[in-house]
Design an enzyme around this catalytic site. Structure first.
Site, PDB file in Angstrom:
ATOM      1  N   LEU A  16       0.820  -1.212   0.000  1.00  0.00           N
ATOM      2  CA  LEU A  16       0.000   0.000   0.000  1.00  0.00           C
ATOM      3  C   LEU A  16       0.852   1.259   0.000  1.00  0.00           C
ATOM      4  O   LEU A  16       0.335   2.371  -0.111  1.00  0.00           O
ATOM      5  CB  LEU A  16      -0.890   0.004   1.250  1.00  0.00           C
ATOM      6  CG  LEU A  16      -1.919  -1.113   1.342  1.00  0.00           C
ATOM      7  CD1 LEU A  16      -2.590  -1.098   2.712  1.00  0.00           C
ATOM      8  CD2 LEU A  16      -2.955  -0.974   0.229  1.00  0.00           C
ATOM      9  N   LYS A  66      15.564  -5.920   6.188  1.00  0.00           N
ATOM     10  CA  LYS A  66      15.778  -4.847   7.175  1.00  0.00           C
ATOM     11  C   LYS A  66      17.153  -4.907   7.837  1.00  0.00           C
ATOM     12  O   LYS A  66      17.713  -3.875   8.204  1.00  0.00           O
ATOM     13  CB  LYS A  66      14.663  -4.859   8.228  1.00  0.00           C
ATOM     14  CG  LYS A  66      13.343  -4.350   7.664  1.00  0.00           C
ATOM     15  CD  LYS A  66      12.255  -4.244   8.706  1.00  0.00           C
ATOM     16  CE  LYS A  66      10.940  -3.830   8.043  1.00  0.00           C
ATOM     17  NZ  LYS A  66       9.830  -3.711   8.972  1.00  0.00           N
ATOM     18  N   ASP A 102       9.259   2.336  12.357  1.00  0.00           N
ATOM     19  CA  ASP A 102       8.186   1.406  12.753  1.00  0.00           C
ATOM     20  C   ASP A 102       7.684   1.670  14.180  1.00  0.00           C
ATOM     21  O   ASP A 102       6.484   1.708  14.441  1.00  0.00           O
ATOM     22  CB  ASP A 102       8.673  -0.046  12.671  1.00  0.00           C
ATOM     23  CG  ASP A 102       8.642  -0.587  11.252  1.00  0.00           C
ATOM     24  OD1 ASP A 102       7.897  -0.043  10.417  1.00  0.00           O
ATOM     25  OD2 ASP A 102       9.368  -1.566  10.985  1.00  0.00           O
ATOM     26  N   ALA A 128      10.320 -12.240  17.983  1.00  0.00           N
ATOM     27  CA  ALA A 128      11.605 -11.556  18.187  1.00  0.00           C
ATOM     28  C   ALA A 128      12.330 -11.381  16.860  1.00  0.00           C
ATOM     29  O   ALA A 128      13.555 -11.338  16.816  1.00  0.00           O
ATOM     30  CB  ALA A 128      12.469 -12.338  19.181  1.00  0.00           C
ATOM     31  N   GLY A 129      11.565 -11.263  15.773  1.00  0.00           N
ATOM     32  CA  GLY A 129      12.145 -11.040  14.454  1.00  0.00           C
ATOM     33  C   GLY A 129      12.253  -9.545  14.157  1.00  0.00           C
ATOM     34  O   GLY A 129      12.277  -8.709  15.072  1.00  0.00           O
ATOM     35  N   GLY A 130      12.291  -9.235  12.871  1.00  0.00           N
ATOM     36  CA  GLY A 130      12.475  -7.845  12.458  1.00  0.00           C
ATOM     37  C   GLY A 130      11.384  -6.917  12.983  1.00  0.00           C
ATOM     38  O   GLY A 130      11.674  -5.798  13.425  1.00  0.00           O
TER      39      GLY A 130
HETATM   40  P1  ATR Z   1       9.259 -10.155  10.758  1.00  0.00           P
HETATM   41  O1  ATR Z   1      10.171  -9.156  10.109  1.00  0.00           O
HETATM   42  O2  ATR Z   1       7.835 -10.115  10.286  1.00  0.00           O
HETATM   43  O3  ATR Z   1       9.374 -10.099  12.244  1.00  0.00           O
HETATM   44  P2  ATR Z   1      10.893 -12.506  10.859  1.00  0.00           P
HETATM   45  O4  ATR Z   1      12.100 -11.696  11.196  1.00  0.00           O
HETATM   46  O5  ATR Z   1      11.012 -13.658   9.905  1.00  0.00           O
HETATM   47  O6  ATR Z   1       9.754 -11.595  10.252  1.00  0.00           O
HETATM   48  O7  ATR Z   1      10.276 -13.031  12.235  1.00  0.00           O
HETATM   49  C1  ATR Z   1       9.105 -13.805  12.294  1.00  0.00           C
HETATM   50  C2  ATR Z   1       8.723 -13.984  13.745  1.00  0.00           C
HETATM   51  O8  ATR Z   1       7.502 -14.716  13.835  1.00  0.00           O
HETATM   52  C3  ATR Z   1       9.745 -14.784  14.554  1.00  0.00           C
HETATM   53  O9  ATR Z   1       9.745 -14.298  15.868  1.00  0.00           O
HETATM   54  C4  ATR Z   1       9.170 -16.198  14.462  1.00  0.00           C
HETATM   55  O10 ATR Z   1       9.590 -17.072  15.482  1.00  0.00           O
HETATM   56  P3  ATR Z   1      10.993 -17.855  15.337  1.00  0.00           P
HETATM   57  O11 ATR Z   1      12.084 -16.841  15.589  1.00  0.00           O
HETATM   58  O12 ATR Z   1      10.936 -18.909  16.377  1.00  0.00           O
HETATM   59  O13 ATR Z   1      11.030 -18.404  13.930  1.00  0.00           O
HETATM   60  C5  ATR Z   1       7.709 -15.895  14.619  1.00  0.00           C
HETATM   61  N1  ATR Z   1       6.787 -16.931  14.148  1.00  0.00           N
HETATM   62  C6  ATR Z   1       6.523 -17.281  12.868  1.00  0.00           C
HETATM   63  N2  ATR Z   1       5.576 -18.248  12.812  1.00  0.00           N
HETATM   64  C7  ATR Z   1       5.241 -18.546  14.102  1.00  0.00           C
HETATM   65  C8  ATR Z   1       4.307 -19.464  14.718  1.00  0.00           C
HETATM   66  N3  ATR Z   1       3.541 -20.279  13.995  1.00  0.00           N
HETATM   67  N4  ATR Z   1       4.224 -19.465  16.063  1.00  0.00           N
HETATM   68  C9  ATR Z   1       4.991 -18.643  16.797  1.00  0.00           C
HETATM   69  N5  ATR Z   1       5.894 -17.749  16.276  1.00  0.00           N
HETATM   70  C10 ATR Z   1       6.018 -17.698  14.953  1.00  0.00           C
END
Ligand code: ATR
Length: 280
Positions: A16, A66, A102, A128-130
């Protein structure tokens, strides 16, 4: 400032951001040229270099770049350094300056648009991702009482906690501990579970009707978590559409020196929100 701008990520087709920046530009009488650059991780640095060579003045950065964006910056804002992730690039005479809008976008949406007071809240951050990295420092700055980071992979939660450097206020727990953590005043879903096939199971002990539930995604990706929140009778359950608009406004301000009114485009996008199915 004139120049070319774009969102770089993969995928970006449903973004968007071009619509949002066009609306801001029209409102501020700035001719905004804002495109989309779809590139895989191995092509990121070359794509950014080519964009700069072609007169690119600014980029928004989304999944999965990122952290790569942070690595190529000549300088970083204080908040980008604290986040460890960059979502906005500004071209300077010495190369790229990296920032992260963000967290400011999330806090602005919650406190200004929704008039919520975040101070003194016990906050659960799922993921705990991006996305989690991007918002955690701003939540702490907004005066929350404590931040409990729970991630499926505990090492990433620990890494985020270490980066934040506030052991008195920031705690990590295992996913399996969720049923034992008591009730939270605010729960932020920063996982990408809603965008994947693997569902996220949450216990019912985390929320009461006074809990503020926020999903950083919007559209279809936010449905599962917000349905769970409503099943817990959470009075306020919000998706990340407002954050998306506010982080864009903050990037617009950094690039063009003007702060747009976000209400018109937010209302327009909200009116069509059921059709939205992605997050960036
Ligand atoms: P983003 O930038 O959207 O944060 P990312 O850096 O790939 O993307 O991080 C995805 C997050 O969603 C991570 O914290 C991931 O957990 P892991 O570090 O254990 O992979 C979490 N995540 C994705 N699918 C999940 C699920 N089904 N249940 C719980 N946590 C999930």
């Amino acid at each position: 400032m004139s120049g070319r701008y774009a969102l770089v990520g993969q995928p970006v087709a449903h973004s968007l951001s071009p619509r949002i920046h066009a609306a801001f530009g029209a409102q501020c009488s700035i001719a905004v040229e804002y495109g989309l650059i779809d590139v895989a991780p191995h092509g990121f640095d070359a794509a950014v270099a080519a964009f700069a060579k072609a007169g690119g003045a600014g980029l928004n950065v989304t999944l999965p770049h990122k952290e790569a964006a942070r690595a190529l910056c000549a300088t970083l804002s204080e908040r980008a350094r604290r986040c460890g992730a960059v979502n906005t690039l500004i071209r300077g005479s010495n190369g790229w300056h990296g920032d992260n809008t963000d967290g400011a976008g999330l806090v602005h949406d919650l406190t200004e648009r929704h008039r919520l007071d975040l101070r003194a809240r016990k906050v659960l951050l799922l993921g705990a991702g991006g996305a989690a990295h991007g918002v955690a420092p701003a939540l702490l700055d907004a005066g929350i009482e404590s931040l409990w980071i729970v991630n499926r992979s505990p090492d990433r939660a620990d890494a985020l906690s270490d980066r934040l450097g506030e052991p008195g206020r920031v705690h990590t727990r295992y996913w399996d501990d969720l049923p034992n953590l008591g009730v939270f005043d605010m729960i932020v879903n920063a996982t990408s579970a809603g965008r994947s096939a693997s569902a996220m199971a949450l216990p019912s002990s985390l929320a009461t009707e006074r809990t503020l539930a926020v999903d950083l995604s919007y559209g279809e990706a936010a449905i599962a978590f917000l349905s769970w929140a409503r099943s817990q009778d959470c009075e306020t359950a919000l998706d990340g559409l407002g954050m998306l608009v506010e982080q864009a406004a903050e990037a617009f301000r950094l690039w063009h020196g003007q702060t747009p009114d976000t209400d018109p485009i937010y209302s327009e996008l909200r009116a069509g929100a059921v059709a939205l199915h992605t997050a960036e």
